[in-house]
Scaffold this motif. Sequence first.
Motif, PDB file in Angstrom:
ATOM      1  N   ASP A 176      48.888  25.145  29.108  1.00 10.94           N
ATOM      2  CA  ASP A 176      50.292  24.922  28.795  1.00 10.94           C
ATOM      3  C   ASP A 176      51.043  26.221  29.053  1.00 10.94           C
ATOM      4  OD1 ASP A 176      49.633  26.558  26.630  1.00 10.94           O
ATOM      5  OD2 ASP A 176      49.817  24.974  25.133  1.00 10.94           O
ATOM      6  N   LYS A 177      52.293  26.259  28.678  1.00 10.32           N
ATOM      7  CA  LYS A 177      53.096  27.453  28.931  1.00 10.32           C
ATOM      8  C   LYS A 177      52.466  28.701  28.306  1.00 10.32           C
ATOM      9  CE  LYS A 177      57.792  25.576  29.501  1.00 10.32           C
ATOM     10  NZ  LYS A 177      59.183  25.605  28.987  1.00 10.32           N
ATOM     11  N   VAL A 178      52.046  28.590  27.050  1.00 15.07           N
ATOM     12  CA  VAL A 178      51.587  29.788  26.350  1.00 15.07           C
ATOM     13  C   VAL A 178      50.239  30.266  26.871  1.00 15.07           C
ATOM     14  CG1 VAL A 178      50.416  28.683  24.389  1.00 15.07           C
ATOM     15  CG2 VAL A 178      51.538  30.882  24.079  1.00 15.07           C
ATOM     16  N   SER A 179      49.336  29.372  27.257  1.00 13.43           N
ATOM     17  CA  SER A 179      48.022  29.811  27.731  1.00 13.43           C
ATOM     18  C   SER A 179      48.150  30.623  29.018  1.00 13.43           C
ATOM     19  CB  SER A 179      47.087  28.616  27.944  1.00 13.43           C
ATOM     20  OG  SER A 179      47.549  27.766  28.971  1.00 13.43           O
ATOM     21  N   THR A 180      49.028  30.188  29.911  1.00 15.37           N
ATOM     22  CA  THR A 180      49.196  30.928  31.170  1.00 15.37           C
ATOM     23  C   THR A 180      50.003  32.195  30.950  1.00 15.37           C
ATOM     24  OG1 THR A 180      48.993  28.888  32.428  1.00 15.37           O
ATOM     25  CG2 THR A 180      50.015  30.751  33.553  1.00 15.37           C
ATOM     26  N   CYS A 181      50.949  32.183  30.022  1.00 14.10           N
ATOM     27  CA  CYS A 181      51.659  33.419  29.693  1.00 14.10           C
ATOM     28  C   CYS A 181      50.699  34.470  29.156  1.00 14.10           C
ATOM     29  CB  CYS A 181      52.756  33.141  28.670  1.00 14.10           C
ATOM     30  SG  CYS A 181      54.212  32.355  29.360  1.00 14.10           S
ATOM     31  N   LYS A 182      49.752  34.062  28.327  1.00 14.95           N
ATOM     32  CA  LYS A 182      48.762  35.013  27.818  1.00 14.95           C
ATOM     33  C   LYS A 182      47.965  35.628  28.956  1.00 14.95           C
ATOM     34  CE  LYS A 182      47.908  32.776  23.330  1.00 14.95           C
ATOM     35  NZ  LYS A 182      46.870  32.067  22.528  1.00 14.95           N
ATOM     36  N   LYS A 183      47.541  34.805  29.921  1.00 18.23           N
ATOM     37  CA  LYS A 183      46.787  35.325  31.063  1.00 18.23           C
ATOM     38  C   LYS A 183      47.629  36.316  31.856  1.00 18.23           C
ATOM     39  CE  LYS A 183      43.910  31.188  31.614  1.00 18.23           C
ATOM     40  NZ  LYS A 183      43.614  30.018  32.479  1.00 18.23           N
ATOM     41  N   TYR A 184      48.884  35.967  32.061  1.00 17.29           N
ATOM     42  CA  TYR A 184      49.787  36.840  32.816  1.00 17.29           C
ATOM     43  C   TYR A 184      49.974  38.173  32.103  1.00 17.29           C
ATOM     44  CZ  TYR A 184      53.849  38.245  35.602  1.00 17.29           C
ATOM     45  OH  TYR A 184      54.700  38.921  36.435  1.00 17.29           O
ATOM     46  N   LEU A 185      50.265  38.110  30.820  1.00 14.02           N
ATOM     47  CA  LEU A 185      50.532  39.332  30.055  1.00 14.02           C
ATOM     48  C   LEU A 185      49.302  40.228  29.953  1.00 14.02           C
ATOM     49  CD1 LEU A 185      52.686  37.704  27.240  1.00 14.02           C
ATOM     50  CD2 LEU A 185      53.524  39.215  29.068  1.00 14.02           C
ATOM     51  N   LYS A 186      48.129  39.621  29.881  1.00 16.88           N
ATOM     52  CA  LYS A 186      46.900  40.411  29.849  1.00 16.88           C
ATOM     53  C   LYS A 186      46.644  41.054  31.197  1.00 16.88           C
ATOM     54  CE  LYS A 186      41.948  40.165  28.827  1.00 16.88           C
ATOM     55  NZ  LYS A 186      40.818  39.305  28.366  1.00 16.88           N
ATOM     56  N   LYS A 187      46.792  40.278  32.283  1.00 14.65           N
ATOM     57  CA  LYS A 187      46.488  40.800  33.619  1.00 14.65           C
ATOM     58  C   LYS A 187      47.512  41.828  34.083  1.00 14.65           C
ATOM     59  CE  LYS A 187      45.505  39.276  38.359  1.00 14.65           C
ATOM     60  NZ  LYS A 187      44.172  39.915  38.410  1.00 14.65           N
ATOM     61  N   GLN A 188      48.786  41.556  33.853  1.00 16.60           N
ATOM     62  CA  GLN A 188      49.842  42.412  34.394  1.00 16.60           C
ATOM     63  C   GLN A 188      50.169  43.613  33.510  1.00 16.60           C
ATOM     64  OE1 GLN A 188      51.029  42.008  37.443  1.00 16.60           O
ATOM     65  NE2 GLN A 188      49.785  40.157  37.717  1.00 16.60           N
ATOM     66  N   PHE A 189      49.993  43.476  32.193  1.00 16.12           N
ATOM     67  CA  PHE A 189      50.372  44.553  31.279  1.00 16.12           C
ATOM     68  C   PHE A 189      49.215  45.073  30.438  1.00 16.12           C
ATOM     69  CE2 PHE A 189      54.207  41.914  31.853  1.00 16.12           C
ATOM     70  CZ  PHE A 189      55.072  42.863  32.370  1.00 16.12           C
ATOM     71  N   GLY A 190      48.060  44.402  30.514  1.00 20.06           N
ATOM     72  CA  GLY A 190      46.909  44.829  29.729  1.00 20.06           C
ATOM     73  C   GLY A 190      47.079  44.653  28.236  1.00 20.06           C
ATOM     74  N   LEU A 191      47.867  43.655  27.837  1.00 20.70           N
ATOM     75  CA  LEU A 191      48.160  43.463  26.424  1.00 20.70           C
ATOM     76  C   LEU A 191      47.108  42.604  25.731  1.00 20.70           C
ATOM     77  CD1 LEU A 191      52.013  42.721  26.525  1.00 20.70           C
ATOM     78  CD2 LEU A 191      50.875  44.930  26.174  1.00 20.70           C
ATOM     79  N   SER A 192      46.739  42.982  24.520  1.00 17.17           N
ATOM     80  CA  SER A 192      45.945  42.118  23.661  1.00 17.17           C
ATOM     81  C   SER A 192      46.878  41.055  23.073  1.00 17.17           C
ATOM     82  CB  SER A 192      45.313  42.919  22.526  1.00 17.17           C
ATOM     83  OG  SER A 192      46.326  43.419  21.653  1.00 17.17           O
ATOM     84  N   GLU A 193      46.313  40.024  22.444  1.00 20.63           N
ATOM     85  CA  GLU A 193      47.162  38.998  21.853  1.00 20.63           C
ATOM     86  C   GLU A 193      48.052  39.577  20.759  1.00 20.63           C
ATOM     87  OE1 GLU A 193      45.597  35.244  20.819  1.00 20.63           O
ATOM     88  OE2 GLU A 193      44.723  34.875  22.802  1.00 20.63           O
ATOM     89  N   GLN A 194      47.532  40.507  19.983  1.00 15.90           N
ATOM     90  CA  GLN A 194      48.356  41.134  18.950  1.00 15.90           C
ATOM     91  C   GLN A 194      49.511  41.915  19.569  1.00 15.90           C
ATOM     92  OE1 GLN A 194      48.300  40.657  15.700  1.00 15.90           O
ATOM     93  NE2 GLN A 194      50.086  41.992  15.493  1.00 15.90           N
ATOM     94  N   GLN A 195      49.239  42.629  20.646  1.00 23.44           N
ATOM     95  CA  GLN A 195      50.300  43.371  21.332  1.00 23.44           C
ATOM     96  C   GLN A 195      51.332  42.424  21.943  1.00 23.44           C
ATOM     97  OE1 GLN A 195      47.619  45.629  23.841  1.00 23.44           O
ATOM     98  NE2 GLN A 195      48.167  47.543  22.792  1.00 23.44           N
ATOM     99  N   MET A 196      50.870  41.264  22.425  1.00 23.07           N
ATOM    100  CA  MET A 196      51.809  40.277  22.954  1.00 23.07           C
ATOM    101  C   MET A 196      52.790  39.845  21.879  1.00 23.07           C
ATOM    102  SD  MET A 196      49.225  37.806  25.131  1.00 23.07           S
ATOM    103  CE  MET A 196      47.943  38.534  26.163  1.00 23.07           C
ATOM    104  N   ARG A 197      52.280  39.620  20.684  1.00 17.96           N
ATOM    105  CA  ARG A 197      53.127  39.198  19.577  1.00 17.96           C
ATOM    106  C   ARG A 197      54.124  40.276  19.178  1.00 17.96           C
ATOM    107  NH1 ARG A 197      50.896  34.717  16.766  1.00 17.96           N
ATOM    108  NH2 ARG A 197      48.796  34.159  17.459  1.00 17.96           N
ATOM    109  N   GLU A 198      53.736  41.525  19.361  1.00 22.57           N
ATOM    110  CA  GLU A 198      54.580  42.646  18.938  1.00 22.57           C
ATOM    111  C   GLU A 198      55.565  43.089  20.012  1.00 22.57           C
ATOM    112  OE1 GLU A 198      51.625  45.526  18.085  1.00 22.57           O
ATOM    113  OE2 GLU A 198      51.124  44.717  16.099  1.00 22.57           O
TER     114      GLU A 198
END
Length: 265
Positions: A176-198
Motif C-alpha cells: 500500500d502507500k505506506v509500505s512503499t514509502c517506508k522502502k523509499y525512505l529507507k533506501k533514499q535516506f537511510g531512515l529507520s522506522e522511528q526516524q521516519m516517524r520523527e
Amino acid sequence: MKSLSDFRARSVRVVLTDIDGTLTQDGRLPAESYSALWQLADAGLHVIPVTGRPAGWCELIARLWPVHGVVGENGAFYFRLDGARMRRGFARSRADRAADRARLREVRREVLTEVPGCAIASDQFARSFDLAVDFSEDVKPLPRKDVDKIVAIFHKHGAVAKVSNIHVNGWFGDYDKVSTCKKYLKKQFGLSEQQMREQCCFVGDSPNDEPMFEFFPYSFAVANIREFMDRLKYKPGFVADAKESAGFCEVAERILVAGTHKEES
C-alpha cells in the motif's frame, strides 16, 4: 485531531503528500499549491507525492515537478530522477504483474456489469498495476452504497481496494502507500522506522490515505477529509481549515513557519 496552529515540530525534513483533492482544486493543479511545493523544496525540505495516479503521470511528475521522487498507484512503485537517470522500484515482479492484469480484467467486467453509472478511469491506459474505477471524476457522482459495492467486488476476487475522492483503486499484492514509502525512505535516506516517524510528515484527504495517517504522527489532512471521517479508524493528527489546494497551502505555510527545515543547517 488538532488544528494546524498546534503543530510545533522542528525535526521534519521530508513532506509526503497526496495529489488529488489535496494539491488540486476542482480537479486542477492551481498555481498556489504548485508554488507551495517550490517553497518547501527551496527551504530544503524533500517533497514526495504519494498518489493513486498512474505510472504515466508519475513519470512526468518525477521529471518536471520540484520533488525528490514520487510513489504511484497506491504504492505499486516509486520513481526518482537521479541526475539524468530515472530510478525505479516496484512492489511486484514482472510475472506477477502479468498475472494480476488477467485477474483484473475479470474484476473489470463484473464491476461494469453490476454497478451502473461507474466507468473505468480515463487514465487507466497509463496504469501498470491497478484497476481504477471512476465514481466521481468524469461520471455523475455515485452514492456511497454503489462505491461500497465496487469495493466488495474487488474483495470478492481477492484484491485490495482503496477509495479516493474520485476512484476506487484495486490491485493484487501485499503493498500500500505506506509500505512503499517506508522502502523509499529507507533506501533514499537511510531512515529507520522511528526516524521516519520523527523526520517525515504526510498530507492527505481521503480514506486511501488512512495507512499514512496511522503510521506518521505528523499527519495532516485538508478540510475535505471531514466528509470521510466516519469511515476512518485512523485519523490525521492535524486538519487544515480550508479544503483541497487551499488547505495544502495552509499546511505548507505552517510547516515553514514552524521552521522544520532549520534543523538541516
